[in-house]
Write a protein that holds these residues in place. Structure first.
Motif, PDB file in Angstrom:
ATOM      1  N   GLY A  42      -2.602  19.106   6.653  1.00  0.00           N
ATOM      2  CA  GLY A  42      -3.932  19.514   7.089  1.00  0.00           C
ATOM      3  C   GLY A  42      -4.770  18.288   7.375  1.00  0.00           C
ATOM      4  O   GLY A  42      -4.305  17.155   7.217  1.00  0.00           O
ATOM      5  N   LYS A  43      -6.008  18.492   7.774  1.00  0.00           N
ATOM      6  CA  LYS A  43      -6.891  17.375   8.060  1.00  0.00           C
ATOM      7  C   LYS A  43      -7.177  16.588   6.785  1.00  0.00           C
ATOM      8  O   LYS A  43      -7.736  17.114   5.826  1.00  0.00           O
ATOM      9  CB  LYS A  43      -8.198  17.875   8.659  1.00  0.00           C
ATOM     10  N   GLY A  44      -6.758  15.306   6.762  1.00  0.00           N
ATOM     11  CA  GLY A  44      -6.968  14.468   5.588  1.00  0.00           C
ATOM     12  C   GLY A  44      -6.109  14.847   4.402  1.00  0.00           C
ATOM     13  O   GLY A  44      -6.352  14.389   3.287  1.00  0.00           O
ATOM     14  N   ARG A  45      -5.082  15.674   4.626  1.00  0.00           N
ATOM     15  CA  ARG A  45      -4.232  16.158   3.521  1.00  0.00           C
ATOM     16  C   ARG A  45      -2.781  15.753   3.756  1.00  0.00           C
ATOM     17  O   ARG A  45      -2.204  16.031   4.820  1.00  0.00           O
ATOM     18  CB  ARG A  45      -4.348  17.673   3.392  1.00  0.00           C
ATOM     19  N   TYR A  46      -2.208  15.122   2.748  1.00  0.00           N
ATOM     20  CA  TYR A  46      -0.821  14.665   2.821  1.00  0.00           C
ATOM     21  C   TYR A  46      -0.132  14.989   1.504  1.00  0.00           C
ATOM     22  O   TYR A  46      -0.701  14.806   0.431  1.00  0.00           O
ATOM     23  CB  TYR A  46      -0.759  13.151   3.061  1.00  0.00           C
ATOM     24  N   GLN A  47       1.110  15.474   1.592  1.00  0.00           N
ATOM     25  CA  GLN A  47       1.830  15.906   0.399  1.00  0.00           C
ATOM     26  C   GLN A  47       3.192  15.234   0.314  1.00  0.00           C
ATOM     27  O   GLN A  47       3.841  14.992   1.332  1.00  0.00           O
ATOM     28  CB  GLN A  47       2.011  17.416   0.405  1.00  0.00           C
TER      29      GLN A  47
ATOM     30  N   ARG B 110      -9.728   1.956   4.723  1.00  0.00           N
ATOM     31  CA  ARG B 110      -9.329   3.201   5.396  1.00  0.00           C
ATOM     32  C   ARG B 110      -8.194   2.928   6.378  1.00  0.00           C
ATOM     33  O   ARG B 110      -7.244   3.707   6.485  1.00  0.00           O
ATOM     34  CB  ARG B 110     -10.542   3.797   6.113  1.00  0.00           C
ATOM     35  N   ARG B 111      -8.294   1.813   7.105  1.00  0.00           N
ATOM     36  CA  ARG B 111      -7.263   1.472   8.076  1.00  0.00           C
ATOM     37  C   ARG B 111      -5.921   1.227   7.393  1.00  0.00           C
ATOM     38  O   ARG B 111      -4.881   1.699   7.862  1.00  0.00           O
ATOM     39  CB  ARG B 111      -7.683   0.235   8.873  1.00  0.00           C
ATOM     40  N   GLN B 112      -5.937   0.505   6.260  1.00  0.00           N
ATOM     41  CA  GLN B 112      -4.687   0.245   5.524  1.00  0.00           C
ATOM     42  C   GLN B 112      -4.057   1.553   5.049  1.00  0.00           C
ATOM     43  O   GLN B 112      -2.840   1.739   5.145  1.00  0.00           O
ATOM     44  CB  GLN B 112      -4.971  -0.659   4.320  1.00  0.00           C
ATOM     45  N   LEU B 113      -4.899   2.450   4.541  1.00  0.00           N
ATOM     46  CA  LEU B 113      -4.376   3.724   4.033  1.00  0.00           C
ATOM     47  C   LEU B 113      -3.787   4.558   5.167  1.00  0.00           C
ATOM     48  O   LEU B 113      -2.688   5.113   5.030  1.00  0.00           O
ATOM     49  CB  LEU B 113      -5.474   4.501   3.323  1.00  0.00           C
TER      50      LEU B 113
ATOM     51  N   LEU C 290       0.008   5.890   5.444  1.00  0.00           N
ATOM     52  CA  LEU C 290       0.302   7.322   5.528  1.00  0.00           C
ATOM     53  C   LEU C 290       1.142   7.641   6.767  1.00  0.00           C
ATOM     54  O   LEU C 290       2.093   8.424   6.699  1.00  0.00           O
ATOM     55  CB  LEU C 290      -0.997   8.124   5.561  1.00  0.00           C
ATOM     56  N   GLN C 291       0.787   7.035   7.881  1.00  0.00           N
ATOM     57  CA  GLN C 291       1.555   7.263   9.113  1.00  0.00           C
ATOM     58  C   GLN C 291       3.004   6.819   8.954  1.00  0.00           C
ATOM     59  O   GLN C 291       3.930   7.528   9.353  1.00  0.00           O
ATOM     60  CB  GLN C 291       0.886   6.524  10.279  1.00  0.00           C
ATOM     61  N   GLN C 292       3.195   5.644   8.332  1.00  0.00           N
ATOM     62  CA  GLN C 292       4.550   5.136   8.162  1.00  0.00           C
ATOM     63  C   GLN C 292       5.352   5.994   7.189  1.00  0.00           C
ATOM     64  O   GLN C 292       6.541   6.266   7.405  1.00  0.00           O
ATOM     65  CB  GLN C 292       4.523   3.685   7.674  1.00  0.00           C
ATOM     66  N   LEU C 293       4.709   6.461   6.133  1.00  0.00           N
ATOM     67  CA  LEU C 293       5.392   7.312   5.163  1.00  0.00           C
ATOM     68  C   LEU C 293       5.771   8.658   5.778  1.00  0.00           C
ATOM     69  O   LEU C 293       6.795   9.245   5.417  1.00  0.00           O
ATOM     70  CB  LEU C 293       4.515   7.513   3.922  1.00  0.00           C
ATOM     71  N   CYS C 294       4.945   9.146   6.704  1.00  0.00           N
ATOM     72  CA  CYS C 294       5.304  10.372   7.426  1.00  0.00           C
ATOM     73  C   CYS C 294       6.534  10.132   8.294  1.00  0.00           C
ATOM     74  O   CYS C 294       7.453  10.964   8.339  1.00  0.00           O
ATOM     75  CB  CYS C 294       4.136  10.841   8.288  1.00  0.00           C
ATOM     76  N   VAL C 295       6.554   8.991   8.981  1.00  0.00           N
ATOM     77  CA  VAL C 295       7.703   8.634   9.817  1.00  0.00           C
ATOM     78  C   VAL C 295       8.958   8.501   8.954  1.00  0.00           C
ATOM     79  O   VAL C 295      10.053   8.934   9.343  1.00  0.00           O
ATOM     80  CB  VAL C 295       7.434   7.325  10.586  1.00  0.00           C
TER      81      VAL C 295
ATOM     82  N   ILE D 143       0.838  -1.195   0.000  1.00  0.00           N
ATOM     83  CA  ILE D 143       0.000   0.000   0.000  1.00  0.00           C
ATOM     84  C   ILE D 143       0.875   1.247   0.000  1.00  0.00           C
ATOM     85  O   ILE D 143       0.562   2.248  -0.656  1.00  0.00           O
ATOM     86  CB  ILE D 143      -0.940   0.006   1.218  1.00  0.00           C
ATOM     87  N   LYS D 144       2.000   1.204   0.717  1.00  0.00           N
ATOM     88  CA  LYS D 144       2.920   2.351   0.736  1.00  0.00           C
ATOM     89  C   LYS D 144       3.380   2.697  -0.675  1.00  0.00           C
ATOM     90  O   LYS D 144       3.418   3.870  -1.055  1.00  0.00           O
ATOM     91  CB  LYS D 144       4.130   2.042   1.615  1.00  0.00           C
ATOM     92  N   GLU D 145       3.726   1.687  -1.461  1.00  0.00           N
ATOM     93  CA  GLU D 145       4.164   1.945  -2.838  1.00  0.00           C
ATOM     94  C   GLU D 145       3.041   2.543  -3.666  1.00  0.00           C
ATOM     95  O   GLU D 145       3.258   3.452  -4.470  1.00  0.00           O
ATOM     96  CB  GLU D 145       4.656   0.644  -3.476  1.00  0.00           C
TER      97      GLU D 145
END
Length: 215
Positions: A199-204, A179-182, A186-191, A148-150
């Motif tokens: 922002g809320k629900g926004r990732y770049q 939703r849980r997988q996403l 997203l959390q891991q990619l931020c780390v 999913i990260k890829e």
């Protein structure tokens, strides 16, 4: 559904969506429709006789399998064109389009202008651009990705305007995951420092280089 008939309101929506820039043909008479959340905009049992420009709001596109289960296709926020493929396919569509939020759209009836539209280079270029976006999306859906990260990174790099996810629900639908997988991805990619929450629900995407690894 509400049909807007006031010429000043129609002109206002034309200007807001910059709709006339899509055409070289002069003196086109447009319509404006407003849909409430949950209303159907298109369906397979109703021939689409207009080119529809979503100028405000979010739509969901889906179909049904033979067993009656829903097949999600896409979720998009304005600006969006509906009827580009149907223009070539004589109005037939296999999908439903539903208003996820309140939606306003500008529509051009095809029949009165069909001959002119088939020779309107600016309009045909608009259709080509819309086709290219749809092909890019479906190519992405079928693209091989082990995790999913890829898929999230490919989505940010190749699909999202400004390389930014601007809504979790739309991303869940387009990435074909839960939703849980996403959220976990997203959390891991931020780390990992590859994306940032803006922002809320926004990732770049933190950086965008053609040679950047997405592994």
């Amino acid at each position: 559904m509400i049909k807007i008939q006031d010429p000043e309101q129609i002109q206002s929506w034309l200007e807001k969506g910059n709709i006339r820039s899509y055409f070289s043909t002069p003196n086109l008479n447009f319509l404006v429709y407003q849909y409430e959340k949950g209303e159907k905009i298109t369906s397979p049992d109703k021939k689409l006789k207009e080119i529809v420009f979503i100028t405000e709001g979010t739509i969901r596109i889906y179909g049904f399998r033979d067993n009656g289960t829903v097949t999600p296709v896409n979720q998009q926020t304005a600006p969006v064109i509906i009827g580009d493929i149907e223009f070539v396919e004589q109005g037939t569509t296999p999908f439903f389009t539903e208003a996820v939020t309140n939606v306003t759209c500008v529509a051009l009836p095809i029949k009165p202008y069909e001959q002119q539209l088939h020779t309107d280079i600016r309009f045909l270029h608009t259709l080509l651009h819309s086709y290219a976006e749809k092909l890019q999306f479906f190519a992405f859906v079928d693209a091989p990705a082990e995790t999913i990260k890829e898929r999230v990174l490919l989505y940010l790099k190749n699909i999202c305007p400004d390389h930014e996810i601007k809504g979790i629900e739309a991303a869940v639908l387009q990435l074909r995951c839960s939703r849980r997988q996403l959220q976990r991805a997203l959390q891991q990619l931020c780390v990992d420092g590859k994306i940032q929450k803006v922002g809320k629900g926004r990732y770049q995407l933190c950086s965008f280089r053609e040679d950047e690894s997405i592994g």
